[in-house]
Design a protein around this motif. Structure first.
Motif, PDB file in Angstrom:
ATOM      1  N   GLN A   4      62.406 134.753  31.067  1.00 40.37           N
ATOM      2  CA  GLN A   4      63.796 134.728  30.593  1.00 40.37           C
ATOM      3  C   GLN A   4      64.033 133.518  29.687  1.00 40.37           C
ATOM      4  O   GLN A   4      63.515 132.437  29.921  1.00 40.37           O
ATOM      5  N   ALA A   5      64.825 133.735  28.648  1.00 41.76           N
ATOM      6  CA  ALA A   5      65.180 132.628  27.753  1.00 41.76           C
ATOM      7  C   ALA A   5      66.455 131.969  28.270  1.00 41.76           C
ATOM      8  O   ALA A   5      67.495 132.617  28.395  1.00 41.76           O
ATOM      9  N   TRP A   6      66.378 130.688  28.583  1.00 38.67           N
ATOM     10  CA  TRP A   6      67.532 129.964  29.115  1.00 38.67           C
ATOM     11  C   TRP A   6      68.222 129.197  27.989  1.00 38.67           C
ATOM     12  O   TRP A   6      67.556 128.750  27.051  1.00 38.67           O
ATOM     13  N   PRO A   7      69.534 129.017  28.087  1.00 37.45           N
ATOM     14  CA  PRO A   7      70.259 128.339  27.002  1.00 37.45           C
ATOM     15  C   PRO A   7      70.212 126.816  27.115  1.00 37.45           C
ATOM     16  O   PRO A   7      71.125 126.121  26.682  1.00 37.45           O
ATOM     17  N   TRP A   8      69.143 126.316  27.694  1.00 37.74           N
ATOM     18  CA  TRP A   8      68.921 124.864  27.803  1.00 37.74           C
ATOM     19  C   TRP A   8      67.407 124.638  27.794  1.00 37.74           C
ATOM     20  O   TRP A   8      66.633 125.529  28.143  1.00 37.74           O
ATOM     21  N   PRO A   9      66.955 123.455  27.401  1.00 43.87           N
ATOM     22  CA  PRO A   9      65.515 123.185  27.409  1.00 43.87           C
ATOM     23  C   PRO A   9      64.997 122.927  28.824  1.00 43.87           C
ATOM     24  O   PRO A   9      65.763 122.547  29.719  1.00 43.87           O
ATOM     25  N   ALA A  10      63.720 123.142  29.028  1.00 41.08           N
ATOM     26  CA  ALA A  10      63.110 122.879  30.339  1.00 41.08           C
ATOM     27  C   ALA A  10      63.272 121.403  30.696  1.00 41.08           C
ATOM     28  O   ALA A  10      63.136 120.526  29.839  1.00 41.08           O
ATOM     29  N   GLY A  11      63.581 121.141  31.960  1.00 36.29           N
ATOM     30  CA  GLY A  11      63.729 119.768  32.429  1.00 36.29           C
ATOM     31  C   GLY A  11      65.049 119.130  32.049  1.00 36.29           C
ATOM     32  O   GLY A  11      65.170 117.904  32.054  1.00 36.29           O
ATOM     33  N   ALA A  12      66.058 119.949  31.744  1.00 39.64           N
ATOM     34  CA  ALA A  12      67.348 119.410  31.297  1.00 39.64           C
ATOM     35  C   ALA A  12      68.170 118.886  32.477  1.00 39.64           C
ATOM     36  O   ALA A  12      67.996 119.303  33.623  1.00 39.64           O
ATOM     37  N   ALA A  13      69.073 117.970  32.159  1.00 35.13           N
ATOM     38  CA  ALA A  13      70.071 117.472  33.116  1.00 35.13           C
ATOM     39  C   ALA A  13      71.399 117.395  32.382  1.00 35.13           C
ATOM     40  O   ALA A  13      71.448 117.231  31.164  1.00 35.13           O
ATOM     41  N   THR A  14      72.489 117.508  33.129  1.00 26.91           N
ATOM     42  CA  THR A  14      73.812 117.393  32.527  1.00 26.91           C
ATOM     43  C   THR A  14      74.796 116.873  33.564  1.00 26.91           C
ATOM     44  O   THR A  14      74.452 116.708  34.736  1.00 26.91           O
ATOM     45  N   GLY A  15      76.019 116.606  33.129  1.00 22.01           N
ATOM     46  CA  GLY A  15      77.078 116.198  34.040  1.00 22.01           C
ATOM     47  C   GLY A  15      77.964 117.387  34.355  1.00 22.01           C
ATOM     48  O   GLY A  15      77.969 118.391  33.628  1.00 22.01           O
ATOM     49  N   GLU A  37      69.510 116.002  26.267  1.00 19.31           N
ATOM     50  CA  GLU A  37      69.059 117.391  26.143  1.00 19.31           C
ATOM     51  C   GLU A  37      70.151 118.407  26.451  1.00 19.31           C
ATOM     52  O   GLU A  37      70.093 119.544  25.993  1.00 19.31           O
ATOM     53  N   LEU A  38      71.154 118.007  27.223  1.00 22.13           N
ATOM     54  CA  LEU A  38      72.283 118.911  27.502  1.00 22.13           C
ATOM     55  C   LEU A  38      73.541 118.070  27.758  1.00 22.13           C
ATOM     56  O   LEU A  38      74.024 117.961  28.882  1.00 22.13           O
ATOM     57  N   PRO A 293      57.733 129.748  42.299  1.00 20.73           N
ATOM     58  CA  PRO A 293      56.699 128.882  41.715  1.00 20.73           C
ATOM     59  C   PRO A 293      57.306 127.657  41.033  1.00 20.73           C
ATOM     60  O   PRO A 293      58.379 127.742  40.420  1.00 20.73           O
ATOM     61  N   ARG A 294      56.591 126.555  41.112  1.00 18.15           N
ATOM     62  CA  ARG A 294      57.069 125.289  40.549  1.00 18.15           C
ATOM     63  C   ARG A 294      57.300 125.379  39.032  1.00 18.15           C
ATOM     64  O   ARG A 294      58.210 124.751  38.509  1.00 18.15           O
ATOM     65  N   ARG A 295      56.447 126.140  38.315  1.00 22.89           N
ATOM     66  CA  ARG A 295      56.593 126.181  36.852  1.00 22.89           C
ATOM     67  C   ARG A 295      57.916 126.815  36.432  1.00 22.89           C
ATOM     68  O   ARG A 295      58.409 126.573  35.341  1.00 22.89           O
ATOM     69  N   GLN A 296      58.485 127.605  37.329  1.00 29.94           N
ATOM     70  CA  GLN A 296      59.778 128.252  37.042  1.00 29.94           C
ATOM     71  C   GLN A 296      60.939 127.265  37.226  1.00 29.94           C
ATOM     72  O   GLN A 296      61.999 127.410  36.615  1.00 29.94           O
ATOM     73  N   LEU A 297      60.719 126.255  38.059  1.00 28.59           N
ATOM     74  CA  LEU A 297      61.785 125.335  38.457  1.00 28.59           C
ATOM     75  C   LEU A 297      62.395 124.610  37.262  1.00 28.59           C
ATOM     76  O   LEU A 297      63.620 124.626  37.066  1.00 28.59           O
ATOM     77  N   ASP A 326      66.148 111.590  34.208  1.00 27.80           N
ATOM     78  CA  ASP A 326      64.744 111.303  34.478  1.00 27.80           C
ATOM     79  C   ASP A 326      64.171 112.229  35.554  1.00 27.80           C
ATOM     80  O   ASP A 326      62.976 112.554  35.513  1.00 27.80           O
ATOM     81  N   ALA A 327      65.023 112.673  36.486  1.00 29.08           N
ATOM     82  CA  ALA A 327      64.565 113.647  37.495  1.00 29.08           C
ATOM     83  C   ALA A 327      64.206 114.964  36.823  1.00 29.08           C
ATOM     84  O   ALA A 327      63.198 115.602  37.156  1.00 29.08           O
ATOM     85  N   GLY A 328      65.006 115.393  35.857  1.00 23.31           N
ATOM     86  CA  GLY A 328      64.703 116.613  35.124  1.00 23.31           C
ATOM     87  C   GLY A 328      63.363 116.509  34.412  1.00 23.31           C
ATOM     88  O   GLY A 328      62.566 117.452  34.399  1.00 23.31           O
ATOM     89  N   ARG A 329      63.116 115.355  33.808  1.00 22.70           N
ATOM     90  CA  ARG A 329      61.844 115.154  33.112  1.00 22.70           C
ATOM     91  C   ARG A 329      60.667 115.162  34.087  1.00 22.70           C
ATOM     92  O   ARG A 329      59.583 115.664  33.759  1.00 22.70           O
ATOM     93  N   ARG A 330      60.866 114.614  35.280  1.00 22.40           N
ATOM     94  CA  ARG A 330      59.811 114.663  36.306  1.00 22.40           C
ATOM     95  C   ARG A 330      59.470 116.116  36.644  1.00 22.40           C
ATOM     96  O   ARG A 330      58.301 116.474  36.796  1.00 22.40           O
ATOM     97  N   LEU A 331      60.513 116.943  36.791  1.00 18.22           N
ATOM     98  CA  LEU A 331      60.293 118.345  37.153  1.00 18.22           C
ATOM     99  C   LEU A 331      59.549 119.080  36.021  1.00 18.22           C
ATOM    100  O   LEU A 331      58.732 119.965  36.267  1.00 18.22           O
TER     101      LEU A 331
END
Length: 334
Positions: A4-15, A37-38, A293-297, A326-331
């Protein structure tokens, strides 16, 4: 749902939305700096009426003026000072956004109260909440849908290279569905809104706005299946309030994105903001228990604070947003 195409980049964080303080320029600098990133359009309720969630959202309504009366927002016979203030604040915020985010080409999130929370909060001119009148709730929903479509277009005009996401804040949704919104006397409650009717109201807004829309509910008993049925791309919730994992797993498996509220909105009694490692571990634990699976997270989940940060200190708010980033980037590196 990994393709699935998500409307945010992988590993994104937001408020989630709100931040402390009254300086919108500073708030936007923090958001753009800590959440590259978001980013989201920050809300500063400390500025007073018209900057609060209900007044700010009601200011977007079309041909449904509002005013403050006895400390509450209510439907007004004609536009007045309170409505002008709410709209002026929003206009100022959007002008600041255009200036500070000039050239930004990624996704950006804006927030507004959803139709059920607005109906449970706005008063009728004759007294009582709009929620008591199904016809008034339908009119409110149509007005909100039209207003949000115009609001999203206004953001897109100011940031022509960005892609806009809309967050509908629905903290009152579970109490509306359960028939627990109290009447003015406090002796009774308004009749429950049926799930199918609530879903139809939300769907009206989601379909009218025409951009990826998520529903945020920082209350217990988030109705995940209802939210998924509206066409929303994601749900935002507080992980600490999730008591049953099965409904969350079913929603994720069916393709609903998750904005995972994984950092407290205020520091615990001892210590400051959680570390990015602690936040990432918190999200991984839930994900692993769900069995995905972790890669989906990193693709399907966006890291956020548990709710708005208006009650935090500026230092804590900034630290939490940075830790979520930074947590998003870790994931994403897992």
């Amino acid at each position: 749902m990994t393709d699935q195409a998500w409307p945010w980049p992988a590993g994104a964080a937001t408020g989630i939305g709100s931040l402390p303080g009254t300086d919108i320029g500073e708030a936007q600098r923090v958001v753009l700096g800590e959440l590259p990133e978001l980013p989201h359009l920050p809300e500063l309720p400390a500025r007073g009426p018209g900057a609060d969630m209900i007044g700010r959202s009601a200011g977007l309504l079309v041909e449904l003026p509002v005013e403050v009366y006895a400390g509450r927002w209510r439907v007004a016979p004609r536009p007045g000072r309170d409505l002008r203030r709410a709209r002026d604040l929003m206009e100022r915020d959007l002008d600041q956004l255009a200036e500070q985010a000039e050239g930004y080409a990624g996704p950006i999130k804006v927030q507004a109260a959803g139709p059920l929370t607005l109906a449970a909060s706005l008063e009728l001119p004759i007294g009582g909440r709009l929620l008591r009148d199904p016809g008034a709730v339908r009119d409110l929903t149509g007005s909100l849908a039209e207003g949000l479509r115009a609001h999203v277009a206004a953001v897109a005009r100011r940031l022509p290279q960005a892609s806009v996401l809309l967050q509908l804040d629905e903290p009152s949704l579970p109490t509306v569905l359960a028939g627990r919104v109290p009447t003015e006397s406090g002796l009774g409650a308004y009749r429950a809104v049926e799930s199918v009717d609530a879903a139809a109201l939300l769907r009206t807004v989601v379909e009218a706005v025409g951009v990826p829309t998520l529903v945020h509910c920082c209350a217990p008993d988030v109705p995940l299946e209802l939210i998924r049925s509206t066409g929303a791309v994601a749900v935002a919730l507080d992980l600490d309030l999730v008591t049953k994992l099965d409904p969350l797993g079913e929603a994720i498996d069916a393709g609903l994105g998750l904005l995972a509220g994984a950092a407290p909105t205020r520091p615990p009694s001892a210590g400051g903001a959680p570390t990015s490692a602690q936040i990432a571990d918190r999200v991984r634990q839930v994900w692993d228990r769900l069995g995905f699976p972790r890669r989906q997270l990193a693709e399907q989940v966006v890291i956020t604070p548990a709710c708005g940060l208006a009650g935090a200190t500026p230092e804590y708010a900034r630290a939490v947003l940075a830790a979520c980033r930074d947590a998003g980037r870790r994931l994403a590196e897992d």
